[in-house]
Design a protein around this motif. Structure first.
Motif, PDB file in Angstrom:
ATOM      1  N   GLN A  42     -13.804   0.512  -5.323  1.00 14.93           N
ATOM      2  CA  GLN A  42     -12.437   0.523  -4.813  1.00 14.93           C
ATOM      3  C   GLN A  42     -11.507   0.671  -6.005  1.00 14.93           C
ATOM      4  O   GLN A  42     -11.517  -0.139  -6.928  1.00 14.93           O
ATOM      5  CB  GLN A  42     -12.149  -0.778  -4.055  1.00 14.93           C
ATOM      6  N   ASP A  61     -15.289   5.776   2.368  1.00 17.12           N
ATOM      7  CA  ASP A  61     -15.184   4.872   3.509  1.00 17.12           C
ATOM      8  C   ASP A  61     -16.327   5.078   4.494  1.00 17.12           C
ATOM      9  O   ASP A  61     -16.125   5.242   5.705  1.00 17.12           O
ATOM     10  CB  ASP A  61     -13.823   5.020   4.200  1.00 17.12           C
ATOM     11  N   ASN A  78      -7.546   2.206  -2.908  1.00 19.79           N
ATOM     12  CA  ASN A  78      -8.078   1.179  -2.006  1.00 19.79           C
ATOM     13  C   ASN A  78      -9.136   1.685  -1.035  1.00 19.79           C
ATOM     14  O   ASN A  78      -9.767   0.866  -0.360  1.00 19.79           O
ATOM     15  CB  ASN A  78      -6.957   0.478  -1.219  1.00 19.79           C
ATOM     16  N   ASP A 191      -3.498  -3.041   3.694  1.00 19.33           N
ATOM     17  CA  ASP A 191      -4.470  -3.226   2.614  1.00 19.33           C
ATOM     18  C   ASP A 191      -4.389  -4.631   2.039  1.00 19.33           C
ATOM     19  O   ASP A 191      -5.413  -5.260   1.760  1.00 19.33           O
ATOM     20  CB  ASP A 191      -4.258  -2.191   1.510  1.00 19.33           C
ATOM     21  N   HIS A 194      -5.665  -7.031   4.622  1.00 21.12           N
ATOM     22  CA  HIS A 194      -6.951  -6.651   5.206  1.00 21.12           C
ATOM     23  C   HIS A 194      -6.851  -6.643   6.731  1.00 21.12           C
ATOM     24  O   HIS A 194      -7.831  -6.890   7.442  1.00 21.12           O
ATOM     25  CB  HIS A 194      -8.080  -7.572   4.749  1.00 21.12           C
ATOM     26  N   ARG A 233      -8.189  -0.417  10.559  1.00 20.19           N
ATOM     27  CA  ARG A 233      -8.250  -1.084   9.247  1.00 20.19           C
ATOM     28  C   ARG A 233      -9.123  -2.322   9.308  1.00 20.19           C
ATOM     29  O   ARG A 233      -9.870  -2.618   8.364  1.00 20.19           O
ATOM     30  CB  ARG A 233      -6.825  -1.439   8.785  1.00 20.19           C
ATOM     31  N   GLU A 237     -12.576  -2.859   7.112  1.00 19.28           N
ATOM     32  CA  GLU A 237     -12.844  -4.034   6.282  1.00 19.28           C
ATOM     33  C   GLU A 237     -14.139  -4.703   6.712  1.00 19.28           C
ATOM     34  O   GLU A 237     -14.921  -5.177   5.876  1.00 19.28           O
ATOM     35  CB  GLU A 237     -11.679  -5.018   6.360  1.00 19.28           C
ATOM     36  N   ARG A 240     -16.949  -2.769   5.244  1.00 21.99           N
ATOM     37  CA  ARG A 240     -17.075  -3.039   3.813  1.00 21.99           C
ATOM     38  C   ARG A 240     -17.809  -4.358   3.581  1.00 21.99           C
ATOM     39  O   ARG A 240     -18.716  -4.444   2.739  1.00 21.99           O
ATOM     40  CB  ARG A 240     -15.695  -3.082   3.165  1.00 21.99           C
ATOM     41  N   LEU A 256     -11.825 -12.240   9.106  1.00 18.57           N
ATOM     42  CA  LEU A 256     -10.962 -11.188   9.630  1.00 18.57           C
ATOM     43  C   LEU A 256     -10.082 -11.676  10.784  1.00 18.57           C
ATOM     44  O   LEU A 256      -9.431 -10.877  11.450  1.00 18.57           O
ATOM     45  CB  LEU A 256     -11.809  -9.993  10.077  1.00 18.57           C
TER      46      LEU A 256
END
Length: 283
Positions: A42, A61, A78, A191, A194, A233, A237, A240, A256
């Motif tokens: 990142q 991504d 990012n 971002d 998150h 988004r 996350e 990731r 999250l």
């Protein structure tokens, strides 16, 4: 086996206070560094690849993007990306900080990031010529100050990239500088958060906008509603964390903002079309 995401900040190789640097991918592959360019990374800066020879792939991504000579690929700050160790392509890599494009706001359209763009051959050669001119700033002159010239030359180069992108994607939303700025600020907050806050009204309030204005900007620039952008988004996350940590599905859901793991699993299955455990096995 999971691999932690590397976080890399911008630093010009020469140590000069320049917000932009150009290097060949083949040279980058040979550099001795304390991180691997083939592991998920990142960046806190933008990266554009100008593919000058060969064919290859790039991971952006969690999508594998096929590249060939004459292509452009934009990786925004990012995004999680990685170079492919088996690819045979070479590229001019243009790295620049987000602050460096303030003099040309919106010249990197949001819809262009993370996919290959193929300009006309003449346009591609012209952009590479502009890259060469930009690169010459690393050769310090007696009186010219690279730190003063670099942002202006970068703005010219990115304006050219923007023109190419607009010409190559007639289906893209029409340019609207005000909406570009709104979406850019919206995505910056996403971002930082998150996307753990999923209230459209919360984001609109922090942007000092009405929810309707935010919705118009997102629909115009992203062709998405704010809720869809937030959900995307959150899902990114989640991917990731599932790919690069050994944290349990329940703990990732809690991180999250999901108080119940069943709600997180339902959300992930709806957005990613598989369960978190299935996604993890695919990685």
């Amino acid at each position: 086996m999971t691999t932690a995401i590397q976080h890399i900040g911008f630093a010009h190789t020469s140590g000069q206070p320049l917000p932009v640097e150009i290097i060949l991918l083949s040279e980058l592959r040979q550099r001795s560094m304390d991180h691997s360019i083939y592991d998920p990374t990142q960046l806190d800066f933008h990266l554009i690849q100008f593919i000058v020879s060969g064919r290859g792939k790039h991971l952006c991504d969690f999508e594998s993007i096929h590249l060939q000579a004459g292509d452009l690929l934009i990786v925004r700050a990012n995004q999680v990306h990685a170079f492919d160790p088996d690819s045979q392509h070479d590229a001019q890599l243009l790295a620049f900080t987000p602050d460096a494009i303030h003099q040309a706001p919106g010249v990197v359209p949001h819809w262009a990031a993370g996919r290959a763009i193929r300009p006309h051959a003449k346009d591609f050669r012209l952009l590479v010529d502009l890259l060469s001119f930009q690169q010459r700033l690393d050769q310090r002159s007696a009186d010219l100050a690279p730190q003063h010239l670099a942002p202006h030359l970068l703005a010219t180069l990115l304006a050219g990239v923007s023109d190419v992108l607009a010409a190559q994607d007639r289906s893209a939303p029409p340019s609207h500088p005000g909406y570009q700025s709104i979406v850019r600020r919206f995505e910056n907050i996403l971002d930082r958060q998150h996307a753990t806050t999923r209230s459209v009204a919360w984001y609109a309030d922090h942007l000092h906008l009405t929810p309707r204005t935010l919705a118009r900007a997102c629909q115009t620039i992203l062709n998405l509603t704010p809720k869809q952008a937030i959900d995307n988004r959150v899902a990114l996350e989640a991917k990731r964390l599932l790919s690069t940590t050994d944290h349990s599905v329940e703990s990732i859901g809690l991180a999250l903002g999901f108080t119940e793991s069943t709600n997180f699993i339902k959300f992930f299955k709806r957005t990613a079309r598989c369960t978190p455990d299935e996604f993890r096995k695919l990685r």
